[in-house]
Design a protein around this motif. Structure first.
Motif, short mmCIF file in Angstrom:
data_model
loop_
_atom_site.label_atom_id
_atom_site.label_comp_id
_atom_site.label_asym_id
_atom_site.label_seq_id
_atom_site.Cartn_x
_atom_site.Cartn_y
_atom_site.Cartn_z
N LEU A 9 0.83 -1.20 0.00
CA LEU A 9 0.00 0.00 0.00
C LEU A 9 0.87 1.25 0.00
N ILE A 10 1.94 1.22 0.78
CA ILE A 10 2.87 2.36 0.84
C ILE A 10 3.56 2.54 -0.51
N LYS A 11 3.98 1.44 -1.11
CA LYS A 11 4.65 1.51 -2.41
C LYS A 11 3.72 2.08 -3.49
N ASP A 12 2.44 1.76 -3.42
CA ASP A 12 1.48 2.19 -4.43
C ASP A 12 1.03 3.64 -4.26
N SER A 13 1.37 4.26 -3.15
CA SER A 13 0.92 5.63 -2.89
C SER A 13 1.70 6.64 -3.72
N ASP A 14 1.07 7.78 -4.00
CA ASP A 14 1.70 8.86 -4.76
C ASP A 14 2.35 9.89 -3.83
N ALA A 15 1.80 10.02 -2.63
CA ALA A 15 2.26 11.05 -1.71
C ALA A 15 2.21 10.52 -0.28
N VAL A 16 3.03 11.12 0.58
CA VAL A 16 3.12 10.68 1.97
C VAL A 16 2.86 11.86 2.90
N LEU A 17 1.93 11.67 3.82
CA LEU A 17 1.71 12.64 4.89
C LEU A 17 2.17 11.99 6.18
N ILE A 18 3.19 12.56 6.80
CA ILE A 18 3.71 12.04 8.06
C ILE A 18 3.17 12.90 9.19
N THR A 19 2.39 12.29 10.08
CA THR A 19 1.83 13.03 11.21
C THR A 19 2.45 12.46 12.49
N ILE A 211 -0.97 8.04 4.92
CA ILE A 211 -0.72 8.83 6.13
C ILE A 211 -0.03 7.91 7.14
N ILE A 212 1.17 8.27 7.54
CA ILE A 212 1.88 7.50 8.54
C ILE A 212 1.91 8.33 9.82
N GLU A 213 1.12 7.90 10.78
CA GLU A 213 0.99 8.61 12.06
C GLU A 213 1.83 7.89 13.11
N ILE A 214 2.68 8.65 13.81
CA ILE A 214 3.56 8.05 14.82
C ILE A 214 3.41 8.75 16.17
N GLY A 215 3.10 7.96 17.20
CA GLY A 215 3.14 8.45 18.57
C GLY A 215 2.22 9.60 18.89
N ALA A 216 1.04 9.62 18.32
CA ALA A 216 0.07 10.68 18.60
C ALA A 216 -1.00 10.17 19.55
N GLY A 217 -1.10 10.78 20.72
CA GLY A 217 -2.04 10.32 21.74
C GLY A 217 -3.41 10.96 21.65
#
Length: 272
Positions: A9-19, A211-217
């Protein structure tokens, strides 16, 4: 979903939003101030005063007790200056390059770690501001300036020895951070970053976004809410990396119940 499918899914994406929330910095050795106990463990002198995080993170201290205010924010500033971003940052940066730099960072962190890791300043929206930028606590102008210095602190007394001052009026300077009960936050820089972010969103309106979300509470859900809203209105999938609050309340979301670095490695080890 199997991890291999997630990687595809990540490979097939056109853009990345890192939150990213405070959990992003834990693997670099930064405290996330989770709950009062976590905050007080990081700052025993404040525990003795009985102050909670939301009480300490208040602009009133720059008027009432600037040496205490700058002991707290100065210690954090010094810590962030000395911290080396963990390997997960590099993996995310490599992913961004694979997408021809079609990425954006949306973070509640004020530590400047994404810039330090090599991400473009123009592709970052720090919604709560930056500890590395200062403003006048009296609001004598709309000027912001970068703080290059370390703050000297007497850790026994927990008092700042040298306090940054406004170069125009000589008043106590404060970090350009949106604090609790803060009506004096200078949003000039944050507004400019937001404009860049909204432009990026518009440009990717019809593209596949991961969208890759890391460590958001959930305590301050700004970051989580942003990703969830993007999923509702864009062709986007949310990957939520969190060791505790990993639930995803959306049909187009995926949970990775791991810490920041471990979670990033699990989804990117074969894609970057």
């Amino acid at each position: 979903m199997h991890i291999k499918e997630l990687q595809q899914l990540i490979k097939d994406s056109d853009a990345v939003l890192i939150t990213a929330g405070a959990g992003m910095g834990v693997d670099s050795g930064l405290p996330d101030f989770r709950g009062n106990e976590g905050f007080w463990k990081a700052y025993p002198p404040i525990a003795k005063l009985g102050l909670k995080f939301h009480e300490m993170a208040n602009p009133k201290w720059f008027d009432d007790n600037p040496t205490l205010a700058w002991a707290f924010y100065g210690h954090r500033l010094n810590l962030y200056k000395d911290t080396i971003p963990h390997d997960g940052f590099k993996m995310l940066l490599n992913l961004a390059k694979e997408k021809n730099d079609n990425y954006f960072i949306f973070t509640s962190n004020v530590d400047g770690q994404f810039q330090k890791a090599g991400f473009d300043e123009n592709n970052i929206y720090e919604v709560h501001g930056s500890i590395h930028h200062l403003q006048c606590s009296n609001g004598c102008s709309k000027d912001l300036w970068i703080n290059e210095q370390y703050i000297k602190i007497d850790m026994d007394k927990f008092e700042a020895i040298d306090i940054p001052l406004c170069p125009k009026c000589g008043a106590v300077a404060r970090p350009n951070i949106l604090m609790f009960g803060d009506w004096g936050f200078n949003s000039k820089r944050a507004n400019r970053q937001e404009q860049g972010y909204m432009k990026w969103r518009k440009q990717n309106r019809l593209k596949k976004i991961v969208i890759i979300e890391i460590g958001a509470g959930t305590q301050i859900p700004t970051v989580r809410f942003e990703g969830e809203q993007i999923v509702k209105h864009y062709d986007a999938t949310l990957i939520r990396i969190n060791p505790r609050e990993f639930e995803v309340d959306t049909k187009r979301g995926l949970s990775v119940p791991l810490g920041g670095l471990e979670g990033i490695k699990s989804i990117l080890q074969d894609t970057t």
